[in-house]
Design an enzyme around this catalytic site. Structure first.
Site, PDB file in Angstrom:
ATOM      1  N   LEU A  43      -5.377  -4.994   9.536  1.00 15.34           N
ATOM      2  CA  LEU A  43      -3.996  -4.597   9.282  1.00 15.34           C
ATOM      3  C   LEU A  43      -4.026  -3.306   8.464  1.00 15.34           C
ATOM      4  O   LEU A  43      -5.060  -2.909   7.936  1.00 15.34           O
ATOM      5  CB  LEU A  43      -3.259  -5.698   8.516  1.00 15.34           C
ATOM      6  N   SER A  44      -2.869  -2.664   8.334  1.00 18.06           N
ATOM      7  CA  SER A  44      -2.875  -1.414   7.575  1.00 18.06           C
ATOM      8  C   SER A  44      -3.275  -1.661   6.127  1.00 18.06           C
ATOM      9  O   SER A  44      -3.903  -0.804   5.494  1.00 18.06           O
ATOM     10  CB  SER A  44      -1.518  -0.713   7.649  1.00 18.06           C
ATOM     11  N   GLU A  45      -2.936  -2.848   5.558  1.00 16.46           N
ATOM     12  CA  GLU A  45      -3.409  -3.216   4.232  1.00 16.46           C
ATOM     13  C   GLU A  45      -3.644  -4.719   4.124  1.00 16.46           C
ATOM     14  O   GLU A  45      -2.954  -5.519   4.769  1.00 16.46           O
ATOM     15  CB  GLU A  45      -2.433  -2.795   3.128  1.00 16.46           C
ATOM     16  N   THR A  46      -4.617  -5.057   3.298  1.00 12.98           N
ATOM     17  CA  THR A  46      -4.895  -6.435   2.887  1.00 12.98           C
ATOM     18  C   THR A  46      -4.972  -6.432   1.368  1.00 12.98           C
ATOM     19  O   THR A  46      -5.533  -5.510   0.766  1.00 12.98           O
ATOM     20  CB  THR A  46      -6.235  -6.918   3.479  1.00 12.98           C
ATOM     21  N   HIS A  74       4.459  -1.697   0.858  1.00 13.18           N
ATOM     22  CA  HIS A  74       4.671  -2.936   1.607  1.00 13.18           C
ATOM     23  C   HIS A  74       3.646  -4.009   1.225  1.00 13.18           C
ATOM     24  O   HIS A  74       3.991  -5.203   1.214  1.00 13.18           O
ATOM     25  CB  HIS A  74       4.698  -2.662   3.128  1.00 13.18           C
TER      26      HIS A  74
END
Length: 278
Positions: A43-46, A74
């Site tokens: 994902l774009s961030e974890t 986000h």
């Protein structure tokens, strides 16, 4: 055994907005393992939730597939909902590398919530490589001066004259990758709100569905150039071109002499819970 939750941020509809994986009880993980898990999640961030160390309710570390970020919008918003639901606590102070983020969560059923968070006040400056950036984006003439804002990640804001121009952007990502440690934030007016797109090969994200850390800087940028007022609620929609519409509200308090505070809010919904066997 690492429990995790996936939250779609800046939306109240599952499988919309921008997803973040939130990993709990992560104190035993080293940085290398966190980075590998973030790459695995893709994902774009974890995020990784750890015991607090500075008086907050929890400490949060944020990873893209390729690097760690000191703050991001986000992921913090989604993490706030996950922590609030897990702890049944609706006012939180989350520790980040950019300081403590103050959070208020309004629960809306078992899975959803409306989240309001403070943001670090960004440092801004003209972007020195604006000519090369505009060429990489395929933008001939920006609608406003091109400026960078750093509130952890570095966002370079590029205004476009029309919504059609924004929607049809097709950047040269190889040339964009030459701009290190930055995300290109392109935006245009869309009636009663602003539309935004984000491109960042430097952060391992071809295009992001919701860039909450750029919402506050956009409110500041618009107010600084007379396109909105300080104290106004600036409504921002992102992710339309990706089929994952995301809605943010940003408010910058202050004046032309300085910004006093930045707040960003939006909905979030839990869409998955599971366990990593690492």
């Amino acid at each position: 055994m690492l429990p995790y939750t996936v939250v779609d941020a800046f939306t109240s509809e599952p499988l919309s907005g921008n997803p973040v994986a939130v990993c709990f009880d992560a104190d035993h993980l080293d940085v290398s393992t966190m980075q590998r898990i973030a790459n695995e999640m893709h994902l774009s961030e974890t995020t990784f939730v750890l015991r607090p160390s500075a008086g907050g309710d929890a400490r949060v570390r944020i990873f893209t597939p390729v690097n760690e970020l000191p703050f991001a919008g986000h992921p913090i918003l989604g993490t706030a909902l996950a922590v609030a639901q897990r702890n049944n606590a609706w006012a939180l102070e989350l520790e980040t590398a950019m300081g403590i983020v103050h959070i208020e969560v309004e629960p809306r059923g078992d899975l959803r919530g409306r989240v309001r968070m403070s943001q670090p006040i960004p440092v801004s400056a003209p972007y020195r490589r604006s000519v090369e950036l505009l060429a990489a984006l395929g933008v001939e003439a920006p609608a406003l001066p091109v400026s960078e804002y750093r509130n952890g990640p570095r966002h370079v804001l590029v205004g476009l004259g029309t919504l059609a121009e924004l929607s049809t952007l097709s950047p040269d990502h190889r040339r964009l990758a030459e701009h290190e440690d930055m995300a290109a934030i392109c935006f245009a007016e869309a009636g009663d709100h602003w539309r935004m797109r984000m491109f960042s090969p430097a952060y391992g994200v071809v295009e992001d569905a919701a860039t909450g850390s750029a919402a506050g800087p956009l409110a500041i940028h618009l107010a600084s150039h007379g396109r909105a007022g300080f104290g106004d609620q600036v409504r921002i929609r992102q992710g339309v071109e990706l089929g994952r519409p995301s809605d943010m509200i940003a408010t910058a308090q202050g004046s032309s002499t300085g910004v006093e505070s930045v707040a960003v809010s939006g909905d979030a919904v839990t869409v998955a819970r599971g366990t990593l066997l690492v």
